[in-house]
Design a protein around this motif. Structure first.
Motif, PDB file in Angstrom:
ATOM      1  N   SER A 149     -52.076  14.886  13.582  1.00 34.32           N
ATOM      2  CA  SER A 149     -51.584  14.376  14.861  1.00 34.32           C
ATOM      3  C   SER A 149     -51.618  15.520  15.862  1.00 34.32           C
ATOM      4  CB  SER A 149     -50.156  13.831  14.727  1.00 34.32           C
ATOM      5  OG  SER A 149     -49.212  14.896  14.701  1.00 34.32           O
ATOM      6  N   TRP A 150     -51.327  15.219  17.119  1.00 35.35           N
ATOM      7  CA  TRP A 150     -51.370  16.287  18.114  1.00 35.35           C
ATOM      8  C   TRP A 150     -50.263  17.303  17.873  1.00 35.35           C
ATOM      9  CZ3 TRP A 150     -47.500  17.417  21.642  1.00 35.35           C
ATOM     10  CH2 TRP A 150     -46.529  16.427  21.882  1.00 35.35           C
ATOM     11  N   ALA A 197     -53.256   8.940  20.406  1.00 34.61           N
ATOM     12  CA  ALA A 197     -51.940   8.439  19.983  1.00 34.61           C
ATOM     13  C   ALA A 197     -51.403   7.415  20.973  1.00 34.61           C
ATOM     14  CB  ALA A 197     -50.965   9.608  19.835  1.00 34.61           C
ATOM     15  N   SER A 202     -56.191   5.826  15.290  1.00 39.53           N
ATOM     16  CA  SER A 202     -56.016   6.738  14.164  1.00 39.53           C
ATOM     17  C   SER A 202     -56.868   7.986  14.325  1.00 39.53           C
ATOM     18  CB  SER A 202     -56.385   6.029  12.855  1.00 39.53           C
ATOM     19  OG  SER A 202     -57.768   5.687  12.857  1.00 39.53           O
TER      20      SER A 202
END
Length: 258
Positions: A149-150, A197, A202
């Motif tokens: 994720s970020w 996101a 995904s």
């Protein structure tokens, strides 16, 4: 079939560009657009590029090769030009000296996307570091997590820039920030993942080495300045306290290794 845009930025790269061109040329995947964005090289780079473009047209598995050679404002400006011209579903930067591990790398990446599904925001994988002769040196120290994720990049740039395939529509709305000279790639990857996101898309791990990265790039040669910029990038995205804490952890781990 999804289409990949491979962006190669060059400037006086005659010593290393041939290996990259041959690597793309030998990819067996058909849906490939190769953008070569040259900064008006003064050496033999463009001769090699033009020879490659002509040879590509003769291949059974031919790719769309588009060449631009004009002055630019540096590497990240050239990358922005590539993003703006890209027509594939995903884009990735494979710069002079970097290569695919095998002729089936793009097939492997494409096979991770199921026909008919909404395209993931990012496809990513592992990286090996190689020398100027293409010999394996080591696996990249930072490995991509299974669930990216970020937020993951507060632990460092866990995915190599050349192993980060961004959906082109997201990339086009997140150009490189030219205020950064060494770490715009970190900032760009974070912003791409943030938008993915926000769209509920995904980020998918290919679970394979998908690039051989040439040791000694621009960031390596300007290590101190790069670290200062990277601190600023992290502060912008994660806040000052989190950034200070994470850098304290980095320093502590470095001390333990000595």
């Amino acid at each position: 079939m999804i289409k990949f845009t491979i962006i190669t930025c060059t400037f006086n790269a005659e010593k290393v560009v041939q290996r990259t061109l041959e690597s793309v040329l030998h990819q067996q995947y058909q849906q490939v657009e190769h953008l070569i964005i040259d900064g008006k090289s003064k050496d033999a780079t463009m001769r090699l590029v033009n020879e490659y473009s002509a040879e590509s047209k003769l291949k059974v598995v031919s790719h769309d090769v588009i060449v631009v050679s004009e002055p630019d404002k540096g590497l990240y400006d050239a990358m922005n030009k590539g993003i703006q011209k890209a027509k594939g579903d995903y884009l990735v930067f494979l710069n002079a000296g970097d290569v695919f591990p095998s002729e089936h790398t793009l097939e492997k990446i494409a096979s991770c996307v199921t026909e008919g599904e909404e395209l993931p925001g990012v496809l990513y994988g592992d990286t090996d570091i190689v020398d100027i002769n293409g010999r394996f040196i080591r696996h990249r120290r930072l490995s991509p997590p299974q669930n990216l994720s970020w937020h993951s990049f507060k632990n460092g740039m866990l995915v190599c820039h050349q192993a980060f395939y961004a959906r082109t529509d997201i990339a086009k709305s997140n150009l490189y920030d030219l205020n950064y000279h060494y770490s715009a790639d970190v900032d760009w990857c974070i912003r791409v993942m943030k938008e993915a996101a926000n769209k509920g898309l995904s980020l998918r791990n290919v679970n394979a080495v998908i690039v051989n990265f040439l040791d000694g790039g621009m960031t390596t040669k300007n290590h101190r300045a790069s670290l200062k910029e990277r601190f600023h990038v992290m502060r912008v995205h994660y806040g000052l306290l989190t950034t200070l804490f994470m850098h304290g952890c980095f320093l502590f781990r470095s001390f333990l290794k000595k």
